[in-house]
Design an enzyme around this catalytic site. Structure first.
Site, short mmCIF file in Angstrom:
data_model
loop_
_atom_site.label_atom_id
_atom_site.label_comp_id
_atom_site.label_asym_id
_atom_site.label_seq_id
_atom_site.Cartn_x
_atom_site.Cartn_y
_atom_site.Cartn_z
N ASN A 165 0.87 -1.19 0.00
CA ASN A 165 0.00 0.00 0.00
C ASN A 165 0.90 1.23 0.00
OD1 ASN A 165 -1.77 2.05 0.56
ND2 ASN A 165 -2.40 1.28 2.58
N LYS A 204 0.08 4.22 -0.02
CA LYS A 204 -0.55 5.34 0.72
C LYS A 204 -0.37 6.66 -0.05
CE LYS A 204 -0.08 2.82 5.03
NZ LYS A 204 -0.14 2.85 6.48
N GLU A 226 -5.23 -5.59 10.14
CA GLU A 226 -4.22 -4.57 10.39
C GLU A 226 -4.47 -3.95 11.76
OE1 GLU A 226 -2.28 -3.07 6.60
OE2 GLU A 226 -4.13 -1.94 6.75
N GLY A 253 2.65 1.58 11.11
CA GLY A 253 3.60 2.68 11.00
C GLY A 253 4.45 2.90 12.25
N SER A 283 3.57 -2.68 10.13
CA SER A 283 5.01 -2.71 10.41
C SER A 283 5.70 -3.98 9.90
CB SER A 283 5.26 -2.50 11.91
OG SER A 283 4.82 -1.21 12.30
#
Ligand code: 13P
Length: 245
Positions: free
Chosen positions: A7, A9, A163, A169, A205
């Protein structure tokens, strides 16, 4: 076969997206796994074209639930399908928590994807507060129910990505043993709604160092990486390591 999803983002601007997709196309590593990247809407068409001759598929990070019309700022599942998308991320935690996307909207977007011929990748996950208050299963149960109750799949593919919001992150993922338990629980929960085998991916992560600790678990059908997927070397390392499974 495992799923390796990246992803992107809003990490990359147009030129950076083009450069990364060209690098991926140049190395074009053959893989036994299913590799998919989710670029920004801005770069979607160009990235899709750059990757068209590779085995890497693409999808948007979000879709509108109507095909066309007066919906300022939106792009529909049908429109992405026309450009060659295969998958679509739906209900990512950043959409849910930053942009206030509801379970009902997630459901409508999943139906729009199935209708347009895209494979929805439905993201679910609990927040730190929900985890610490013992409400993890409650949250996941509700998110799963809202998507899968009376959903007419008719054999169409759909994927779930677990997730944990508290680990996205942060550089500190969910412990693999914990992920193993919760993936087993999610898979069991999904059985209430469909006989179809629904792949469940882990995302939060994931990096080249820890990827095998997740992919080696039979409850984990693949990974959805964020930060590590936009760095060419890190992503290549993930793809290479995944070949060992
Ligand atoms: P990170 O891999 O950067 O934690 O992001 C995970 C994610 O949100 C993927 O959709």
């Amino acid at each position: 076969m495992k799923y390796l999803f990246g992803n992107w983002k809003m990490y990359l601007d147009y030129n950076e997206s083009i450069n990364l997709s060209k690098q991926l196309a140049e190395v074009n590593l053959p893989s036994k796994n299913k590799i998919v990247v989710f670029p920004s809407n801005l770069a979607f068409k160009a990235v899709q074209e750059n990757l068209a001759s590779t085995q890497i598929a693409t999808g948007p990070q979000n879709v509108a639930w109507v095909p066309k019309g007066g919906y300022t700022g939106e792009v529909s599942a049908h429109m992405f399908k026309d450009l060659g998308a295969t998958y679509a991320l739906i209900g990512h935690s950043e959409r849910r928590h930053v942009f206030g996307e509801t379970d009902d909207e997630v459901r409508k977007k999943v139906e729009a994807c199935l209708d347009a011929g895209l494979i929805p990748v439905v993201c679910i996950g609990e927040t730190k507060e929900e985890l610490s208050e013992g409400k993890r299963e409650y949250r996941l149960k509700k998110q799963i129910m809202k998507v899968f109750e009376n959903l007419d799949l008719s054999g169409k593919e759909i994927i779930v990505a677990y997730e944990p919001v508290w680990a996205i992150g942060t550089g500190t993922p969910c412990l693999p043993a914990d992920a193993d338990d919760i993936h087993g629980w999610v898979k069991n929960e999904l059985k209430q709604y469909t006989n179809q085998e629904i792949p469940v991916l882990y995302g939060a992560s994931v990096n080249a160092e820890n990827v095998l600790s997740f992919l080696s678990l039979s409850t984990i059908d693949g990974i959805l990486a964020g930060g590590a997927s936009v760095k060419f070397n890190d992503w290549q390392e993930i793809v290479k390591k995944a070949e060992e499974i």
